[in-house]
Design a protein around this motif. Structure first.
Motif, PDB file in Angstrom:
ATOM      1  N   ASN A  67      69.366  49.332  10.259  1.00  0.00           N
ATOM      2  CA  ASN A  67      68.044  49.178   9.653  1.00  0.00           C
ATOM      3  C   ASN A  67      67.741  50.407   8.806  1.00  0.00           C
ATOM      4  O   ASN A  67      68.270  51.485   9.057  1.00  0.00           O
ATOM      5  CB  ASN A  67      66.970  49.004  10.734  1.00  0.00           C
ATOM      6  N   CYS A 121      62.294  49.024  17.210  1.00  0.00           N
ATOM      7  CA  CYS A 121      61.863  49.287  15.837  1.00  0.00           C
ATOM      8  C   CYS A 121      60.478  48.695  15.641  1.00  0.00           C
ATOM      9  O   CYS A 121      60.208  47.581  16.105  1.00  0.00           O
ATOM     10  CB  CYS A 121      62.837  48.675  14.843  1.00  0.00           C
ATOM     11  N   VAL A 122      59.620  49.401  14.907  1.00  0.00           N
ATOM     12  CA  VAL A 122      58.262  48.900  14.658  1.00  0.00           C
ATOM     13  C   VAL A 122      58.270  47.613  13.844  1.00  0.00           C
ATOM     14  O   VAL A 122      57.275  46.897  13.813  1.00  0.00           O
ATOM     15  CB  VAL A 122      57.378  49.931  13.901  1.00  0.00           C
ATOM     16  N   GLU A 123      59.389  47.316  13.201  1.00  0.00           N
ATOM     17  CA  GLU A 123      59.457  46.070  12.433  1.00  0.00           C
ATOM     18  C   GLU A 123      59.609  44.853  13.335  1.00  0.00           C
ATOM     19  O   GLU A 123      59.647  43.720  12.851  1.00  0.00           O
ATOM     20  CB  GLU A 123      60.592  46.137  11.406  1.00  0.00           C
ATOM     21  N   GLY A 207      61.997  53.616  16.906  1.00  0.00           N
ATOM     22  CA  GLY A 207      63.210  53.651  16.094  1.00  0.00           C
ATOM     23  C   GLY A 207      63.218  54.631  14.923  1.00  0.00           C
ATOM     24  O   GLY A 207      64.237  55.272  14.670  1.00  0.00           O
ATOM     25  N   TYR A 208      62.101  54.742  14.205  1.00  0.00           N
ATOM     26  CA  TYR A 208      62.164  55.567  12.986  1.00  0.00           C
ATOM     27  C   TYR A 208      62.327  57.053  13.265  1.00  0.00           C
ATOM     28  O   TYR A 208      62.679  57.815  12.367  1.00  0.00           O
ATOM     29  CB  TYR A 208      60.953  55.305  12.074  1.00  0.00           C
TER      30      TYR A 208
HETATM   31 MO    MO Z   1      62.537  51.052  12.445  1.00  0.00          MO
END
Ligand code: MO
Ligand code: MTE
Length: 245
Positions: A67, A121-123, A207-208
């Protein structure tokens, strides 16, 4: 940078750093053992140093997707990848007493930790993977922190929309036992899409924060002058700096 001597010296520095920490119990020694146990137990249950859940091999996701950047995308990176990252260096600079420049080989020779964790992940996707690498604490002890050190900044090789990706964490996360500089995923060298050759794992956070394609670790007193001043590529675009669970 006095690369050779520093690399040769890392082992000794790390040992020195560890024993220093172990000995530095001037404060701890005055605590009774029951009190000390209570304090440690409480921190394990409720504190920022609580461990993220670890899973078993059976839980590992069949494939760990990529990602964000899935390559650095430069000719230099392509040739480094083709050459097994033989010349890749991870620098450790800033508020340290012994700046370091570590090869992948140096990184692989440090004591290793392997952990199976879930990446969120925030997505809106998650994946479970097994990560291996030295604890960031080992590297920081090897480099030695200066007294004003407060944050650790991670410099990445990839550039997104003209801005280099970067991230930062505080010393609580930097010395958390599950915070590692991973060079393996699921028993294999880190794949290109997942940040080869080195990426941060900071398991209590989203995640980021897990910076890929690491080129440098920089110890700083303030984040104000790094990037746009909010502590990370996505933080500079509105995300929370502390993305902890
Ligand atoms: Mo992410
Ligand atoms: N250098 C760099 N690190 C990065 C990113 C990126 O684009 N560049 N994306 C982040 C985001 S949003 C996530 S969810 C994870 C994805 O890791 P993966 O590619 O291994 O799935 O990496 C993080 N670290």
């Amino acid at each position: 940078m006095r690369r050779r001597g520093l690399i040769a010296g890392l082992g000794a520095l790390v040992v020195g750093g560890c024993s220093k920490v172990a000995d530095s119990g001037a404060g701890q020694a005055v605590l009774g053992s029951a009190e000390r146990w209570h304090k440690a137990a409480q921190r394990l249950i409720t504190g920022r140093d609580a461990l993220a859940t670890e899973f078993t091999r059976a839980d590992i996701s069949p494939s760990f997707r990529g990602n964000g950047s899935q390559t650095v995308g430069t000719p230099e990176y392509a040739s480094a990848l083709a050459g097994g990252f033989a010349d890749w260096q991870l620098t450790v600079t800033g508020l340290v007493t012994h700046p370091l420049s570590l090869s992948l080989d140096n990184i692989r020779r440090l004591p290793q930790r392997t952990q199976i964790t879930r990446h969120d992940c925030v997505e809106g996707w998650s994946a479970i993977g097994e990560w291996t690498g030295p604890q960031l604490a080992t590297i920081l002890r090897g480099a030695g922190l200066q007294p004003e050190a407060r944050f650790v900044v991670f410099r990445c090789a990839d550039v997104l929309d003209g801005a280099p990706y970067y991230e930062s964490i505080d010393m609580i996360d930097a010395f958390h036992p599950q915070t590692i500089i991973a060079h393996r995923l699921n028993g294999e060298p880190l794949p290109e899409r997942n940040g080869a050759p080195l990426r941060l794992r900071v398991e209590r956070q989203l995640g980021y924060k897990h910076a890929k394609y690491l080129t440098g670790i920089e110890v700083v007193a303030s984040l104000d002058t790094i990037g746009e001043g909010r502590g990370g590529y996505w933080e500079d675009r509105g995300y929370q700096w502390y993305a902890g669970a």
